[in-house]
Design a protein around this motif. Structure first.
Motif, PDB file in Angstrom:
ATOM      1  N   LEU A   8       0.841  -1.346  -0.018  1.00  0.00           N
ATOM      2  CA  LEU A   8      -0.024   0.014   0.101  1.00  0.00           C
ATOM      3  C   LEU A   8       0.794   1.276   0.003  1.00  0.00           C
ATOM      4  O   LEU A   8       0.409   2.288  -0.369  1.00  0.00           O
ATOM      5  N   SER A   9       2.099   1.183   0.185  1.00  0.00           N
ATOM      6  CA  SER A   9       3.091   2.504   0.296  1.00  0.00           C
ATOM      7  C   SER A   9       4.567   1.837   0.129  1.00  0.00           C
ATOM      8  O   SER A   9       5.031   1.136   0.869  1.00  0.00           O
ATOM      9  N   SER A  10       5.027   2.293  -0.987  1.00  0.00           N
ATOM     10  CA  SER A  10       6.333   2.185  -1.524  1.00  0.00           C
ATOM     11  C   SER A  10       7.301   2.934  -0.565  1.00  0.00           C
ATOM     12  O   SER A  10       8.580   2.746  -0.468  1.00  0.00           O
ATOM     13  N   SER A  11       6.788   3.970   0.221  1.00  0.00           N
ATOM     14  CA  SER A  11       7.919   4.808   0.696  1.00  0.00           C
ATOM     15  C   SER A  11       8.221   4.388   2.012  1.00  0.00           C
ATOM     16  O   SER A  11       8.997   4.862   2.561  1.00  0.00           O
ATOM     17  N   ILE A  12       7.539   3.485   2.494  1.00  0.00           N
ATOM     18  CA  ILE A  12       8.030   2.897   3.939  1.00  0.00           C
ATOM     19  C   ILE A  12       9.221   2.280   4.054  1.00  0.00           C
ATOM     20  O   ILE A  12       9.571   1.570   3.119  1.00  0.00           O
ATOM     21  N   SER A  13       9.905   2.581   5.158  1.00  0.00           N
ATOM     22  CA  SER A  13      11.126   1.979   5.290  1.00  0.00           C
ATOM     23  C   SER A  13      11.013   0.407   5.655  1.00  0.00           C
ATOM     24  O   SER A  13      10.368   0.098   6.174  1.00  0.00           O
ATOM     25  N   LYS A 106      19.714  22.190  24.750  1.00  0.00           N
ATOM     26  CA  LYS A 106      20.206  21.660  23.417  1.00  0.00           C
ATOM     27  C   LYS A 106      19.128  20.491  22.894  1.00  0.00           C
ATOM     28  O   LYS A 106      18.213  20.087  23.619  1.00  0.00           O
ATOM     29  N   ILE A 107      19.598  19.888  22.110  1.00  0.00           N
ATOM     30  CA  ILE A 107      18.722  19.012  21.187  1.00  0.00           C
ATOM     31  C   ILE A 107      19.264  17.625  21.432  1.00  0.00           C
ATOM     32  O   ILE A 107      20.345  17.246  21.266  1.00  0.00           O
ATOM     33  N   VAL A 108      18.197  16.658  21.860  1.00  0.00           N
ATOM     34  CA  VAL A 108      18.643  15.393  22.041  1.00  0.00           C
ATOM     35  C   VAL A 108      19.027  14.728  20.591  1.00  0.00           C
ATOM     36  O   VAL A 108      18.320  15.038  19.603  1.00  0.00           O
ATOM     37  N   PRO A 109      20.080  13.730  20.705  1.00  0.00           N
ATOM     38  CA  PRO A 109      20.315  13.078  19.323  1.00  0.00           C
ATOM     39  C   PRO A 109      19.098  12.549  18.808  1.00  0.00           C
ATOM     40  O   PRO A 109      18.127  11.918  19.288  1.00  0.00           O
ATOM     41  N   SER A 110      18.936  12.766  17.469  1.00  0.00           N
ATOM     42  CA  SER A 110      17.791  12.532  16.939  1.00  0.00           C
ATOM     43  C   SER A 110      17.082  10.916  16.807  1.00  0.00           C
ATOM     44  O   SER A 110      16.130  10.507  16.848  1.00  0.00           O
ATOM     45  N   GLN A 111      18.236  10.040  16.758  1.00  0.00           N
ATOM     46  CA  GLN A 111      18.058   8.717  17.114  1.00  0.00           C
ATOM     47  C   GLN A 111      17.206   8.360  18.019  1.00  0.00           C
ATOM     48  O   GLN A 111      16.268   7.458  17.860  1.00  0.00           O
ATOM     49  N   VAL A 112      17.409   8.955  19.231  1.00  0.00           N
ATOM     50  CA  VAL A 112      16.638   8.857  20.519  1.00  0.00           C
ATOM     51  C   VAL A 112      15.234   9.025  20.292  1.00  0.00           C
ATOM     52  O   VAL A 112      14.208   8.388  20.609  1.00  0.00           O
ATOM     53  N   THR A 113      15.238  10.247  19.837  1.00  0.00           N
ATOM     54  CA  THR A 113      13.734  11.011  19.740  1.00  0.00           C
ATOM     55  C   THR A 113      12.949  10.364  18.586  1.00  0.00           C
ATOM     56  O   THR A 113      11.740   9.711  18.851  1.00  0.00           O
ATOM     57  N   SER A 143      16.374  12.424   9.958  1.00  0.00           N
ATOM     58  CA  SER A 143      16.303  11.179  10.904  1.00  0.00           C
ATOM     59  C   SER A 143      14.733  10.552  10.625  1.00  0.00           C
ATOM     60  O   SER A 143      14.659   9.700  10.606  1.00  0.00           O
ATOM     61  N   PHE A 144      13.683  11.357  10.884  1.00  0.00           N
ATOM     62  CA  PHE A 144      12.445  10.817  10.725  1.00  0.00           C
ATOM     63  C   PHE A 144      12.180  10.400   9.415  1.00  0.00           C
ATOM     64  O   PHE A 144      11.568   9.290   9.350  1.00  0.00           O
ATOM     65  N   GLU A 145      12.253  11.003   8.350  1.00  0.00           N
ATOM     66  CA  GLU A 145      12.336  10.636   7.234  1.00  0.00           C
ATOM     67  C   GLU A 145      12.914   9.260   6.729  1.00  0.00           C
ATOM     68  O   GLU A 145      12.426   8.365   6.134  1.00  0.00           O
ATOM     69  N   ARG A 146      14.202   9.064   7.308  1.00  0.00           N
ATOM     70  CA  ARG A 146      14.763   7.931   6.987  1.00  0.00           C
ATOM     71  C   ARG A 146      14.362   6.794   7.885  1.00  0.00           C
ATOM     72  O   ARG A 146      14.089   5.685   7.325  1.00  0.00           O
ATOM     73  N   ILE A 147      13.966   6.941   9.245  1.00  0.00           N
ATOM     74  CA  ILE A 147      13.458   5.765   9.968  1.00  0.00           C
ATOM     75  C   ILE A 147      12.063   5.559   9.855  1.00  0.00           C
ATOM     76  O   ILE A 147      11.721   4.391   9.719  1.00  0.00           O
ATOM     77  N   ILE A 148      11.110   6.526   9.836  1.00  0.00           N
ATOM     78  CA  ILE A 148       9.692   6.322   9.415  1.00  0.00           C
ATOM     79  C   ILE A 148       9.295   6.288   8.097  1.00  0.00           C
ATOM     80  O   ILE A 148       8.494   5.440   7.954  1.00  0.00           O
ATOM     81  N   GLY A 149      10.299   6.819   7.510  1.00  0.00           N
ATOM     82  CA  GLY A 149       9.751   6.637   5.901  1.00  0.00           C
ATOM     83  C   GLY A 149       8.766   7.446   5.349  1.00  0.00           C
ATOM     84  O   GLY A 149       8.371   7.130   4.212  1.00  0.00           O
ATOM     85  N   VAL A 150       8.246   8.388   6.040  1.00  0.00           N
ATOM     86  CA  VAL A 150       7.294   9.339   5.532  1.00  0.00           C
ATOM     87  C   VAL A 150       7.558  10.776   5.825  1.00  0.00           C
ATOM     88  O   VAL A 150       8.260  11.095   6.437  1.00  0.00           O
ATOM     89  N   GLU A 151       6.759  11.679   5.063  1.00  0.00           N
ATOM     90  CA  GLU A 151       6.947  13.225   5.154  1.00  0.00           C
ATOM     91  C   GLU A 151       5.598  13.659   5.889  1.00  0.00           C
ATOM     92  O   GLU A 151       4.642  13.003   5.624  1.00  0.00           O
TER      93      GLU A 151
END
Ligand SMILES: Nc1ncnc2c1ncn2[C@@H]1O[C@H](COP(=O)(O)OP(=O)(O)O)[C@@H](O)[C@H]1O
Ligand SMILES: Nc1ccn([C@@H]2O[C@H](COP(=O)(O)OP(=O)(O)O)[C@@H](O)[C@H]2O)c(=O)n1
Ligand SMILES: [Mg+2]
Length: 236
Positions: A8-13, A106-113, A143-151
């Motif tokens: 249903l979605s080719s964009s998902i990781s 400061k900003i927490v590393p993206s991977q964690v969030t 990081s969100f786009e890479r891990i979750i795979g959506v915009e």
């Protein structure tokens, strides 16, 4: 349970799919589900997720407006800050690092969030998400786009004068370690340097709605409501 399926979605990781599948027990159960749907054995239940990012400086009123959207339009509210504070409270391995980062503004590393956001999205029955206080940096965004795979479908920016933000944060009274003048000043600098580029990025892509975040909560909601009302038919 909100699920996204490869057919249903080719964009998902692939990692997201793999984790989704493990929650469904095995890949087999997932692929069987797809096959059944393809054959029309069962009606497809999955809905395409609708993702909204709420951006703005500290105290600009993101969380307050999210509550109103939840009540009016039935979205799930995922506050990145709340998820990080919950991680501190649960005394997880990352807790001490997150606490220090928040104290420093400061900003927490993206991977964690992103992992925390991902877990919440997977566990949710909803397909409509308000992601509040994220992405705060270009690194968060990528990081969100890479891990979750959506915009995101829509991005709201709460545009508020610094003076007003400082006043609101100092009166917030939620016992937060970062609601003090010293940390607020650092957070405002981080916002200007790291978050504004993300806001510009979405503006250039035509996804940004700027809210004049001054006035009463209800007055501000009258700017926010029509944005969601316009999408209501398509979002479901
Ligand atoms: N329009 C508003 N006018 C005055 N105070 C507000 C307004 N909206 C929110 N607040 C208050 O300001 C503080 C910060 O709001 P909050 O929603 O937590 O902002 P953010 O999530 O952007 O940091 C809270 O104490 C909230 O009650
Ligand atoms: N995407 C995010 C969101 C919050 N945070 C951290 O959490 C703090 C509080 O975020 P928040 O969204 O609850 O803050 P407000 O804008 O609501 O005041 C931030 O200042 C950061 O230290 C982060 O590192 N990355
Ligand atoms: Mg907030």
């Amino acid at each position: 349970m909100w699920r996204r399926v490869a057919s249903l979605s080719s964009s998902i990781s692939s990692s997201f799919l793999a984790q989704t599948a493990s929650r469904l027990n095995t890949w087999e159960s997932l692929t069987t589900g797809i096959a059944q749907q393809a054959k029309g054995v069962i009606a497809p239940k999955e809905k395409t997720p609708f993702i909204t990012f709420f951006l703005g400086g500290p105290g600009s009123g993101k969380g307050t407006q999210c509550i109103k959207i939840v009540e009016t339009f039935g979205f799930a509210h995922l506050s990145a800050g709340d998820l990080l504070r919950r991680e501190i409270a649960s005394k997880s391995a990352d807790g001490a690092m997150i606490l220090n980062t928040i104290k420093e503004g400061k900003i927490v590393p993206s991977q964690v969030t992103v992992k925390l956001i991902q877990k919440e999205m997977e566990l949710s029955d909803n397909h409509k998400f308000l992601i509040d206080g994220f992405p705060r940096t270009e690194e968060n965004r990528v990081s969100f786009e890479r891990i979750i795979g959506v915009e995101p479908n829509v991005v709201l920016f709460f545009d508020c004068p610094e003076e007003e933000m400082v006043k609101r944060v100092l009166n917030r009274n939620e016992g937060r370690v970062d609601d003090n003048l010293e940390t607020i000043k650092k957070r405002l600098t981080v916002f200007q340097a790291l978050s504004l580029p993300v806001i510009n990025y979405y503006s250039e892509r035509g996804k940004l709605y700027t809210i004049k975040a001054i006035g009463t909560e209800d007055e501000i909601f009258e700017q926010v409501r029509p944005i969601f009302a316009a999408f209501e038919q398509t979002v479901g």
